[in-house]
Design a protein around this motif. Structure first.
Motif, PDB file in Angstrom:
ATOM      1  N   LEU A   8      34.374 -57.854 -10.952  1.00  0.00           N
ATOM      2  CA  LEU A   8      35.581 -57.041 -11.155  1.00  0.00           C
ATOM      3  C   LEU A   8      36.380 -56.983  -9.862  1.00  0.00           C
ATOM      4  CD1 LEU A   8      34.121 -53.925 -12.983  1.00  0.00           C
ATOM      5  CD2 LEU A   8      35.619 -55.659 -13.960  1.00  0.00           C
ATOM      6  N   SER A   9      37.681 -57.143  -9.960  1.00  0.00           N
ATOM      7  CA  SER A   9      38.526 -56.925  -8.792  1.00  0.00           C
ATOM      8  C   SER A   9      39.073 -55.507  -8.857  1.00  0.00           C
ATOM      9  CB  SER A   9      39.668 -57.925  -8.778  1.00  0.00           C
ATOM     10  OG  SER A   9      40.588 -57.605  -9.798  1.00  0.00           O
ATOM     11  N   SER A  10      39.412 -54.935  -7.700  1.00  0.00           N
ATOM     12  CA  SER A  10      39.974 -53.581  -7.725  1.00  0.00           C
ATOM     13  C   SER A  10      41.310 -53.576  -8.457  1.00  0.00           C
ATOM     14  CB  SER A  10      40.144 -53.012  -6.315  1.00  0.00           C
ATOM     15  OG  SER A  10      39.689 -53.892  -5.339  1.00  0.00           O
ATOM     16  N   GLU A  11      42.032 -54.706  -8.405  1.00  0.00           N
ATOM     17  CA  GLU A  11      43.307 -54.780  -9.126  1.00  0.00           C
ATOM     18  C   GLU A  11      43.084 -54.601 -10.625  1.00  0.00           C
ATOM     19  OE1 GLU A  11      42.466 -56.977  -6.768  1.00  0.00           O
ATOM     20  OE2 GLU A  11      43.886 -56.340  -5.225  1.00  0.00           O
ATOM     21  N   GLN A  12      42.064 -55.278 -11.161  1.00  0.00           N
ATOM     22  CA  GLN A  12      41.746 -55.118 -12.581  1.00  0.00           C
ATOM     23  C   GLN A  12      41.422 -53.674 -12.902  1.00  0.00           C
ATOM     24  OE1 GLN A  12      38.931 -58.152 -14.498  1.00  0.00           O
ATOM     25  NE2 GLN A  12      38.935 -58.775 -12.355  1.00  0.00           N
ATOM     26  N   ILE A  13      40.629 -53.069 -12.025  1.00  0.00           N
ATOM     27  CA  ILE A  13      40.207 -51.688 -12.271  1.00  0.00           C
ATOM     28  C   ILE A  13      41.417 -50.759 -12.281  1.00  0.00           C
ATOM     29  CG2 ILE A  13      38.885 -49.763 -11.314  1.00  0.00           C
ATOM     30  CD1 ILE A  13      36.875 -51.819 -10.247  1.00  0.00           C
ATOM     31  N   VAL A  14      42.291 -50.918 -11.276  1.00  0.00           N
ATOM     32  CA  VAL A  14      43.473 -50.061 -11.207  1.00  0.00           C
ATOM     33  C   VAL A  14      44.377 -50.310 -12.415  1.00  0.00           C
ATOM     34  CG1 VAL A  14      45.582 -49.591  -9.915  1.00  0.00           C
ATOM     35  CG2 VAL A  14      43.413 -49.819  -8.710  1.00  0.00           C
ATOM     36  N   ALA A  15      44.515 -51.590 -12.805  1.00  0.00           N
ATOM     37  CA  ALA A  15      45.363 -51.911 -13.959  1.00  0.00           C
ATOM     38  C   ALA A  15      44.841 -51.226 -15.220  1.00  0.00           C
ATOM     39  CB  ALA A  15      45.427 -53.424 -14.160  1.00  0.00           C
ATOM     40  N   ALA A  16      43.527 -51.283 -15.410  1.00  0.00           N
ATOM     41  CA  ALA A  16      42.930 -50.630 -16.574  1.00  0.00           C
ATOM     42  C   ALA A  16      43.166 -49.124 -16.520  1.00  0.00           C
ATOM     43  CB  ALA A  16      41.429 -50.922 -16.625  1.00  0.00           C
ATOM     44  N   ALA A  17      42.998 -48.560 -15.334  1.00  0.00           N
ATOM     45  CA  ALA A  17      43.188 -47.116 -15.167  1.00  0.00           C
ATOM     46  C   ALA A  17      44.627 -46.718 -15.462  1.00  0.00           C
ATOM     47  CB  ALA A  17      42.793 -46.692 -13.752  1.00  0.00           C
ATOM     48  N   VAL A  18      45.579 -47.533 -15.009  1.00  0.00           N
ATOM     49  CA  VAL A  18      46.989 -47.224 -15.233  1.00  0.00           C
ATOM     50  C   VAL A  18      47.318 -47.295 -16.729  1.00  0.00           C
ATOM     51  CG1 VAL A  18      49.347 -48.051 -14.844  1.00  0.00           C
ATOM     52  CG2 VAL A  18      47.768 -47.873 -12.934  1.00  0.00           C
ATOM     53  N   ASP A  19      46.748 -48.281 -17.417  1.00  0.00           N
ATOM     54  CA  ASP A  19      46.926 -48.356 -18.875  1.00  0.00           C
ATOM     55  C   ASP A  19      46.459 -47.071 -19.539  1.00  0.00           C
ATOM     56  OD1 ASP A  19      47.957 -50.859 -18.695  1.00  0.00           O
ATOM     57  OD2 ASP A  19      46.186 -51.913 -19.432  1.00  0.00           O
ATOM     58  N   ILE A  20      45.260 -46.663 -19.194  1.00  0.00           N
ATOM     59  CA  ILE A  20      44.695 -45.452 -19.796  1.00  0.00           C
ATOM     60  C   ILE A  20      45.546 -44.232 -19.447  1.00  0.00           C
ATOM     61  CG2 ILE A  20      42.688 -43.918 -19.807  1.00  0.00           C
ATOM     62  CD1 ILE A  20      40.975 -46.439 -19.252  1.00  0.00           C
ATOM     63  N   LEU A  21      46.006 -44.190 -18.190  1.00  0.00           N
ATOM     64  CA  LEU A  21      46.871 -43.085 -17.748  1.00  0.00           C
ATOM     65  C   LEU A  21      48.112 -42.995 -18.624  1.00  0.00           C
ATOM     66  CD1 LEU A  21      47.779 -40.982 -15.545  1.00  0.00           C
ATOM     67  CD2 LEU A  21      48.728 -42.908 -14.284  1.00  0.00           C
ATOM     68  N   HIS A  22      48.725 -44.131 -18.910  1.00  0.00           N
ATOM     69  CA  HIS A  22      49.956 -44.106 -19.696  1.00  0.00           C
ATOM     70  C   HIS A  22      49.708 -43.806 -21.169  1.00  0.00           C
ATOM     71  CE1 HIS A  22      52.259 -46.439 -16.408  1.00  0.00           C
ATOM     72  NE2 HIS A  22      52.578 -45.174 -16.375  1.00  0.00           N
ATOM     73  N   GLU A  23      48.531 -44.164 -21.626  1.00  0.00           N
ATOM     74  CA  GLU A  23      48.226 -43.925 -23.044  1.00  0.00           C
ATOM     75  C   GLU A  23      47.749 -42.508 -23.303  1.00  0.00           C
ATOM     76  OE1 GLU A  23      45.421 -46.871 -24.202  1.00  0.00           O
ATOM     77  OE2 GLU A  23      46.769 -48.532 -23.696  1.00  0.00           O
ATOM     78  N   GLY A  24      46.867 -42.013 -22.420  1.00  0.00           N
ATOM     79  CA  GLY A  24      46.232 -40.731 -22.726  1.00  0.00           C
ATOM     80  C   GLY A  24      46.354 -39.675 -21.647  1.00  0.00           C
ATOM     81  N   GLY A  25      47.124 -39.967 -20.594  1.00  0.00           N
ATOM     82  CA  GLY A  25      47.261 -38.994 -19.514  1.00  0.00           C
ATOM     83  C   GLY A  25      46.127 -39.093 -18.507  1.00  0.00           C
ATOM     84  N   LEU A  26      46.285 -38.394 -17.399  1.00  0.00           N
ATOM     85  CA  LEU A  26      45.319 -38.492 -16.308  1.00  0.00           C
ATOM     86  C   LEU A  26      43.929 -38.009 -16.724  1.00  0.00           C
ATOM     87  CD1 LEU A  26      44.926 -39.303 -13.380  1.00  0.00           C
ATOM     88  CD2 LEU A  26      45.613 -37.016 -12.701  1.00  0.00           C
ATOM     89  N   ASP A  27      43.888 -37.030 -17.623  1.00  0.00           N
ATOM     90  CA  ASP A  27      42.582 -36.509 -18.036  1.00  0.00           C
ATOM     91  C   ASP A  27      41.781 -37.547 -18.826  1.00  0.00           C
ATOM     92  OD1 ASP A  27      42.971 -34.073 -16.796  1.00  0.00           O
ATOM     93  OD2 ASP A  27      43.943 -33.190 -18.553  1.00  0.00           O
ATOM     94  N   ALA A  28      42.476 -38.547 -19.347  1.00  0.00           N
ATOM     95  CA  ALA A  28      41.776 -39.602 -20.089  1.00  0.00           C
ATOM     96  C   ALA A  28      41.190 -40.654 -19.148  1.00  0.00           C
ATOM     97  CB  ALA A  28      42.717 -40.253 -21.085  1.00  0.00           C
ATOM     98  N   VAL A  29      41.604 -40.612 -17.894  1.00  0.00           N
ATOM     99  CA  VAL A  29      41.096 -41.586 -16.930  1.00  0.00           C
ATOM    100  C   VAL A  29      39.753 -41.119 -16.395  1.00  0.00           C
ATOM    101  CG1 VAL A  29      41.502 -42.750 -14.734  1.00  0.00           C
ATOM    102  CG2 VAL A  29      43.422 -42.288 -16.266  1.00  0.00           C
ATOM    103  N   SER A  30      38.687 -41.754 -16.843  1.00  0.00           N
ATOM    104  CA  SER A  30      37.364 -41.433 -16.307  1.00  0.00           C
ATOM    105  C   SER A  30      36.694 -42.738 -15.907  1.00  0.00           C
ATOM    106  CB  SER A  30      36.524 -40.699 -17.351  1.00  0.00           C
ATOM    107  OG  SER A  30      36.098 -41.573 -18.365  1.00  0.00           O
TER     108      SER A  30
END
Lengths: 202, 202
Positions: free
Chosen positions: A13-35
DNA sequence: ACCTGAACACCGTTCAAGT
DNA sequence: ACCTGAACACCGTTCAAGT
């Protein structure tokens, strides 16, 4: 010996992939959905690989914030005085923070990240004759004001029936987004005026 | 029938008790230590009674924030002009938020709570001839600036060896608490100057 | 070497069951 | 009527065990 049995993906895993996934989740479900679990899940993986790459949850949040602050500034025009550029820069900053959709991300950002984002503004001020000390101070004031303003601006859920008011932010029952725009512009304007005046009597 | 067998305390939990317990925990272990379970535990009770009184975690956090904003203002002196009172009021506000030790508490506070806290400042401005619209706008600017500033001010952990600098906030590596005081005062000063100037050309 | 599965110690919240 | 005990569905984080 030397024989490959392990079938899983060779690519870490690259950190870019991880951040990209996190940003997707952030936009879909808000910060509380990012775990750590939801991010791992979106990458088709269990939590430990995410920990191995990114460290922990705080580091992930930092990385998300940095993502939104990266390449913040359109450089100043050659003939653009610092007060004009400062207005542009703060608006740009505000837009980026708004895109992130949750100000909590930016309240624990480490100073070097903000310092990196302020670089062009700092240079512009120095180009216009401000001392380094004064420019760093001015940038800090403007950055704090911008992030602080956005932190307070949790936009009202819906436009209820309210009388139109003449002055931005004067209605006690709430603020429309146009009024917030004007309040922000006024706030930054007062700061720039004050800094300019201080410079003038230097 | 009518015979009392139930031996537990007759006295229901009051929200004051709950908030007091939460504030204790906040001061001992920080906001992250404040949980419905820890608050219940400190009151010698299981979570459900706490839910019955306070609603849920968000309502508890609101109540804690209100606790710190209650009776915020020393009323203005009779001969105190609004700009002077505004400086006093914002300093007082800042002190209360600092006592609470975690700015996250104040970023989700509902508008009516701030409105209540701004009342004396609002009245002072109106007494000095500002229109209600202008006064409400000015109060909102000052409140947002104050809370936003505190939200950005997560004090640096320790005073490392740093050269003293002439201008508050001009050192990129961090800010001392004296510098933060000066930055805050300057920030509020710029806003008050700007508002005063706008009023002057009314 | 890198991943999975499972666990630990927590959350917020709810509900049947006791007294 | 009010409380307890226990559960549900989550967290962040870690570690033995697999391949």
């Amino acid at each position: 010996m030397g024989k490959r049995v392990y079938m899983a993906s060779e690519i870490q895993l690259s950190s870019e992939q991880i951040v990209a996934a996190a940003v997707d989740i952030l936009h879909e479900g808000g910060l509380d959905a990012v775990s750590m679990r939801s991010v791992a899940g979106r990458l088709g993986v269990t939590p430990p690989p995410v920990y191995a790459r990114i460290g922990n949850k705080d580091a992930l949040l930092d990385a998300i914030a940095e993502h939104f602050l990266a390449d913040l500034a359109p450089d100043p025009e050659r003939d653009e005085a610092w007060p004009d550029y400062a207005r542009r820069w703060t608006q740009q900053m505000r837009q980026r923070l708004t895109e992130a959709a949750d100000s909590r991300l930016f309240l624990q950002v480490k100073r070097p990240t903000y310092l990196e984002a302020t670089k062009p503004l700092l240079n512009c001020m120095r180009r216009d004759g401000m001392s380094t000390d004064a420019a760093v101070r001015a940038c800090r004031l403007l950055t704090w004001a911008t992030v602080g303003f956005i932190a307070m601006d949790h936009s009202p859920p819906a436009a209820s029936s309210r009388r139109p008011s003449r002055l931005a932010g004067s209605d006690p029952s709430g603020v429309t987004s146009e009024e917030i725009d004007e309040l922000f512009t006024a706030h930054i304007g007062y700061l720039i005026d004050g800094i300019e005046r201080d410079e003038g009597m230097r």
